[in-house]
Design an enzyme around this catalytic site. Structure first.
Site, PDB file in Angstrom:
ATOM      1  N   LYS A 105       0.842  -1.203   0.000  1.00 28.33           N
ATOM      2  CA  LYS A 105       0.000   0.000   0.000  1.00 28.33           C
ATOM      3  C   LYS A 105       0.874   1.249   0.000  1.00 28.33           C
ATOM      4  O   LYS A 105       0.617   2.211  -0.720  1.00 28.33           O
ATOM      5  CB  LYS A 105      -0.947  -0.013   1.214  1.00 28.33           C
ATOM      6  CG  LYS A 105      -2.107  -0.996   1.023  1.00 28.33           C
ATOM      7  CD  LYS A 105      -2.887  -1.278   2.290  1.00 28.33           C
ATOM      8  CE  LYS A 105      -3.905  -2.383   2.010  1.00 28.33           C
ATOM      9  NZ  LYS A 105      -4.593  -2.888   3.188  1.00 28.33           N
ATOM     10  N   GLN A 140      -5.204  -1.844   9.287  1.00 28.45           N
ATOM     11  CA  GLN A 140      -5.052  -3.163   8.666  1.00 28.45           C
ATOM     12  C   GLN A 140      -5.661  -4.243   9.568  1.00 28.45           C
ATOM     13  O   GLN A 140      -5.373  -4.302  10.759  1.00 28.45           O
ATOM     14  CB  GLN A 140      -3.563  -3.434   8.411  1.00 28.45           C
ATOM     15  CG  GLN A 140      -3.276  -4.693   7.633  1.00 28.45           C
ATOM     16  CD  GLN A 140      -3.766  -4.647   6.191  1.00 28.45           C
ATOM     17  OE1 GLN A 140      -3.796  -3.599   5.562  1.00 28.45           O
ATOM     18  NE2 GLN A 140      -4.181  -5.786   5.667  1.00 28.45           N
ATOM     19  N   ASP A 191     -11.569   2.389   3.459  1.00 25.30           N
ATOM     20  CA  ASP A 191     -11.916   0.969   3.320  1.00 25.30           C
ATOM     21  C   ASP A 191     -13.430   0.799   3.139  1.00 25.30           C
ATOM     22  O   ASP A 191     -13.890  -0.268   2.751  1.00 25.30           O
ATOM     23  CB  ASP A 191     -11.540   0.218   4.614  1.00 25.30           C
ATOM     24  CG  ASP A 191     -10.239  -0.549   4.493  1.00 25.30           C
ATOM     25  OD1 ASP A 191      -9.925  -1.020   3.393  1.00 25.30           O
ATOM     26  OD2 ASP A 191      -9.560  -0.688   5.528  1.00 25.30           O
TER      27      ASP A 191
HETATM   28  N1  GUN Z   1      -7.043  -7.142   5.648  1.00 27.50           N
HETATM   29  C1  GUN Z   1      -7.268  -7.887   4.529  1.00 27.50           C
HETATM   30  N2  GUN Z   1      -7.895  -7.143   3.594  1.00 27.50           N
HETATM   31  C2  GUN Z   1      -8.078  -5.913   4.126  1.00 27.50           C
HETATM   32  C3  GUN Z   1      -8.637  -4.708   3.642  1.00 27.50           C
HETATM   33  O1  GUN Z   1      -9.154  -4.612   2.520  1.00 27.50           O
HETATM   34  N3  GUN Z   1      -8.612  -3.644   4.496  1.00 27.50           N
HETATM   35  C4  GUN Z   1      -8.068  -3.720   5.736  1.00 27.50           C
HETATM   36  N4  GUN Z   1      -8.102  -2.633   6.493  1.00 27.50           N
HETATM   37  N5  GUN Z   1      -7.532  -4.826   6.224  1.00 27.50           N
HETATM   38  C5  GUN Z   1      -7.524  -5.909   5.407  1.00 27.50           C
END
Ligand code: GUN
Length: 284
Positions: free
Chosen positions: A53, A97, A120
């Protein structure tokens, strides 16, 4: 021979568009879109996602900060950081996350994020907005699937769309987006009876259940479009999706590979949401 929907290529095209839009935004607003990512503990898969990211942000010219907090971080400490980022004008998107270590309350943390910075789209406010079809942010994976479908010219209106999986992150919002695009949508899950009968009716089949090679050729309609959201690791270490690609590919008209299908789109949609949040922040 089915068309392979190339998520890497489509993702690269969209990221280039975002890079150009970011440069234009900076000229206009005098600031960069900013994303803060919080990771708690040392889950190796999460560490890879977070690194990717950050790299993606740098490539399109965003400002980004990663907060790596120790495993024993308390709820109060995490909440205090979210509050601080909610107030930080340089930050337009906040991503915590998941999964969080077991002693932390995920729901409480997600509720704490200002919905305007919730890139998200996990906050109930944004989930509700998606339900009524009036949204700024879409959850990244379903948004990525929609972008793959529209950019490859797949018609959704009037089509039978079947989603296997009913998670809050993928299955449920995926169904809602297909519905907004005028698909006739069915959601299947672990208690669905005669699953293959239902999936064989699908013109568009989206699979998000986390079971390696689960969908086989007898479960798809000839000529269907199959989107594989799965990301499973085989015993030999290779990545594989939820669809048995070798048997399904000869039967369908288009299919996403794993890796290189939906995967690359997810972070791309996160970048898009962050740019949207930054634009909205300066609009006020
Ligand atoms: N963990 C796995 N996929 C995601 C996601 O799309 N967003 C977040 N915040 N954590 C994750």
């Amino acid at each position: 021979m089915a068309m392979r929907i190339d998520g890497k290529l489509i993702s690269a095209q969209i990221r280039e568009e975002i890079r150009e839009e970011c440069a234009a935004f900076e000229k206009e607003a005098g600031i960069l879109p900013g994303l803060a990512v919080i990771i708690v503990g040392e889950n190796p898969a999460s560490q890879v996602y977070v690194r990717n990211k950050k790299k993606a942000c740098e490539e399109v010219g965003f400002y980004s900060v990663v907060y790596e907090l120790p495993e024993m971080t308390s709820q109060a400490e995490l909440t205090a950081l979210v509050d601080e980022l909610n107030r930080d004008e340089k930050i337009h998107g906040i991503l915590v996350q998941l999964p969080l270590p077991k002693h932390l309350d995920e729901t409480d943390v997600l509720l704490r994020i200002n919905p305007k910075k919730d890139v998200d789209a996990f906050h109930p406010y944004n989930v509700g907005k998606i339900m009524i079809g009036d949204y700024n942010f879409l959850p990244c994976t379903p948004a990525g699937v929609m972008a793959l479908l529209t950019r490859t010219g797949v018609e959704i209106a009037g089509k039978n769309c079947v989603v296997i999986g009913r998670s809050n992150i993928v299955g449920k919002p995926m169904a809602m987006l297909l519905l907004h695009a005028n698909g006739t949508v069915t959601i299947c899950h672990s208690r669905t009876k005669n699953l293959a009968e239902v999936t064989r009716e699908a013109d568009i089949l989206v699979v998000a259940i986390g079971k390696a090679d689960f969908v086989t050729a007898d479960m798809v309609k000839p000529g269907a479009v199959v989107i594989d959201v799965g990301m499973n690791r085989r015993a030999d270490g290779k990545l594989t999706g939820d669809v048995d690609f070798a048997s399904v590919e000869p039967v369908v008209s288009a299919i996403t590979p794993v890796p290189g299908g939906v995967g690359p789109m997810t972070i791309t949609m996160l970048l898009k949401n962050t740019l949207t949040a930054a634009r909205d922040a300066v609009k006020k």
